[in-house]
Design a protein around this motif. Structure first.
Motif, short mmCIF file in Angstrom:
data_model
loop_
_atom_site.label_atom_id
_atom_site.label_comp_id
_atom_site.label_asym_id
_atom_site.label_seq_id
_atom_site.Cartn_x
_atom_site.Cartn_y
_atom_site.Cartn_z
N TRP A 84 30.33 37.53 28.62
CA TRP A 84 30.93 38.87 28.52
C TRP A 84 31.38 39.42 29.86
N THR A 85 30.46 39.39 30.83
CA THR A 85 30.78 40.09 32.08
C THR A 85 31.89 39.41 32.88
N ALA A 86 32.11 38.12 32.64
CA ALA A 86 33.17 37.46 33.40
C ALA A 86 34.51 37.50 32.66
N THR A 87 34.48 37.77 31.38
CA THR A 87 35.76 37.79 30.65
C THR A 87 36.29 39.21 30.45
N LEU A 88 35.36 40.16 30.23
CA LEU A 88 35.80 41.53 30.00
C LEU A 88 36.72 42.09 31.10
N PRO A 89 36.40 41.83 32.39
CA PRO A 89 37.30 42.37 33.41
C PRO A 89 38.76 41.97 33.20
N PHE A 90 38.99 40.74 32.74
CA PHE A 90 40.38 40.31 32.51
C PHE A 90 41.04 41.15 31.42
N SER B 261 41.87 39.50 41.57
CA SER B 261 42.36 40.24 42.73
C SER B 261 43.78 40.74 42.48
N PHE B 262 44.62 39.83 42.04
CA PHE B 262 46.03 40.19 41.88
C PHE B 262 46.21 41.28 40.83
N MET B 263 45.50 41.12 39.73
CA MET B 263 45.60 42.13 38.67
C MET B 263 45.07 43.47 39.16
N ASN C 227 37.35 42.05 45.21
CA ASN C 227 38.67 41.91 44.59
C ASN C 227 39.31 43.27 44.37
N LEU C 228 38.48 44.23 44.03
CA LEU C 228 39.03 45.52 43.61
C LEU C 228 39.24 46.46 44.79
N GLY D 260 49.85 50.59 41.22
CA GLY D 260 50.63 51.29 40.20
C GLY D 260 50.11 52.71 40.02
N THR D 261 48.82 52.83 39.93
CA THR D 261 48.22 54.15 39.70
C THR D 261 48.40 55.06 40.92
N LEU D 262 48.25 54.47 42.11
CA LEU D 262 48.45 55.29 43.31
C LEU D 262 49.90 55.78 43.40
#
Ligand code: PHE
Length: 495
Positions: free
Chosen positions: A177-183, A266-268, A26-27, A275-277
């Protein structure tokens, strides 16, 4: 008979499945693919691919595991005895992915540790290729072991082991934790990225549609393959995870949630990356397009540089970013291990879960050593190319053919429909029987043709054969061996 372990609730199952799906794909793969293939036009096709093959196959895998209450080998073996080998094959290929996925996780561990002090300094390219990887000049020069990668690997394996050591019970606790924190972290990073100067320029590269690229077959191939890899299909994971559901758990909408959650990540990620680039390019006075790339370079060379250029809170953003990377990778990694481990537990109901997990982890560490050498990055690139382009594709074809064609009647469909108020009809059958196998066969032919026309990335033939093709060729034999090893033992126990 021991009771099969089950997820504590349907939502924990959904989180675990999202955790597995949302990962590096995704990233570091999705934003770049979108940029290359016409921005929003690609995203649209990706959504279509999710609907046409992604969700139907998720339903297939989850449904099969849940119906049979077994991981891949014995779930497939219950359709017809001989099919159990295909289940082992899926798991064998998954284990090969795990070998190198853990190496990437090791890099992430190193970067997370370095983030607190921004230890990469100004020369982020040299930090990655030199300080961390100790990359040699070419695949012919294996050199020695890169110690940061090896120590990161051991640490990463410890994290993974302790996530799965008690099976479903510990996985359930970790994924919350690991599936929610990324959001959460992605949301913070999006706000930061989009309020930077020049962000708009970057994001427009990602989002502005180029409709004419819809005519390019490459876009369709890229979108459909991305769905497969991104949803962790074909390696027995979703079958194992489905098998931990009680039999009446709702399936259809669960699969939809998994696909939606994965797409959102993926979208996020795309917004954050682009944005950063955009900001980085503005600061350096260069066109954004020069900074855009996918793969390891994006996450480990370009992003650290972009973070260093931020006006404030650089270390905080770095820690958040690489912490997120770790949480994205860890639940994808341990889902691969759990698919394997669950298959063993099916055969040795009385064996301690911890021992099985430990055994697989030790094998995993041994298999990962190759990727800790100075030529590790090259090996990883080759292994990934072959497993994704051939292993995954072949497995996908086999899976749809046995469920769609070799299994008479609509048993799985009926089972899935019994669990849900959303009823599937012929369209699901069409996806499983025709669309997916036909698409994957075309993909396989195109890939094979390319392989012979241009050796992948110009690597020497020996490396492509031994690191790439040979493991795939050996995988059916390993699958048979694993079945034999586990069957005999079981018979001995019964005597
Ligand atoms: N879905 C994971 C990702 O997008 C990758 C993966 C594929 C993990 C297959 C496990 C199995 O990164």
């Amino acid at each position: 008979m021991l009771q099969r372990q089950h997820w504590p609730s349907r939502w924990v199952f959904i989180l675990a499945a999202i955790g597995s799906a949302a990962g590096l794909g995704n990233l570091w793969r999705f934003p770049f693919l979108a940029y290359e293939h016409g921005g929003a036009a690609f995203i649209l096709v990706l959504v279509l691919a999710n609907i046409v093959i992604g969700i139907p196959l998720l339903i297939l895998e989850i449904g099969l595991g849940q119906m049979m209450q077994r991981a891949a080998p014995d779930a497939m073996g219950k359709i017809r005895k001989g099919f159990r080998y295909l289940g082992w094959l899926a798991i064998t290929l998954g284990m090969m992915v795990l070998f190198y996925y853990m190496a990437v996780m090791s890099w992430s561990v190193n970067y997370f540790a370095s983030a607190f002090t921004l230890a990469w300094g100004d020369d982020t390219v040299n930090f990655f290729l030199g300080d961390i990887l100790n990359l040699s000049g070419g695949v012919n020069d294996i050199g020695g072991i890169s110690w940061p990668v090896l120590s990161g690997l051991l640490f990463a394996w410890a994290l993974v082991y302790f996530s799965v050591w008690k099976g479903v019970q510990s996985v359930s606790k970790v994924v919350v934790w690991t599936a929610t924190l990324p959001f959460v972290i992605l949301a913070i990073l999006i706000v930061r990225a989009l309020t930077l100067e020049g962000a708009g320029e970057g994001v427009s590269l990602f989002l502005v549609p180029n409709w004419s690229s819809l005519a390019n077959p490459d876009l369709w191939i890229a979108a459909f393959s991305q769905v497969f890899f991104s949803l962790s299909l074909a390696f027995g994971i979703m079958i194992a995870y489905g098998s931990f559901n009680p039999k009446q758990t709702e399936i259809t909408m669960s699969a939809v949630w998994v696909a939606v959650g994965n797409f959102l990540v993926s979208f996020m990620s795309g917004l954050v990356v682009f944005g950063t680039l955009g900001y980085m390019a503005t600061q350096q006075g260069v066109p954004v397009t020069e900074a855009v790339t996918g793969g390891p370079a994006l996450v480990f060379m370009i992003f650290p540089l972009a973070i260093s250029l931020l006006p404030a809170f650089n270390a905080l953003i770095a820690v958040l970013f690489f912490g997120m990377l770790l949480t994205l990778a860890i639940d994808s990694a341990f889902s691969l291990l759990e698919a394997f481990s669950a298959a063993f537990r099916d055969r040795y109901a009385a064996a301690p879960t911890k021992k099985i997990a430990l055994l697989i982890s030790l094998v995993g560490i041994a298999g990962g050593l190759l990727f800790t050498t100075h030529a590790g990055l090259y090996f990883l690139d080759i292994a990934d190319h072959f497993i994704v382009n051939y292993g995954l594709v072949i497995m996908g074809i086999l899976e749809t053919v046995i469920v769609g064609w070799a299994w008479k009647g609509n048993k799985l469909l009926e089972f899935v429909n019994k669990t849900s108020t959303v009823k599937l009809g012929v369209s699901w059958n069409i996806a499983i029987k025709y669309i997916t196998p036909i698409f994957l066969t075309i993909l396989l032919i195109i890939n094979l043709k390319n392989e012979f026309v241009t050796p992948y990335e110009g690597y020497p033939i020996w490396a492509l054969v031994y690191i790439g093709a040979l493991p795939i060729i050996l995988s059916p034999f390993i699958a048979v061996l694993l079945d034999r090893l586990t069957t005999r033992k079981q018979a001995a126990v019964e005597e």
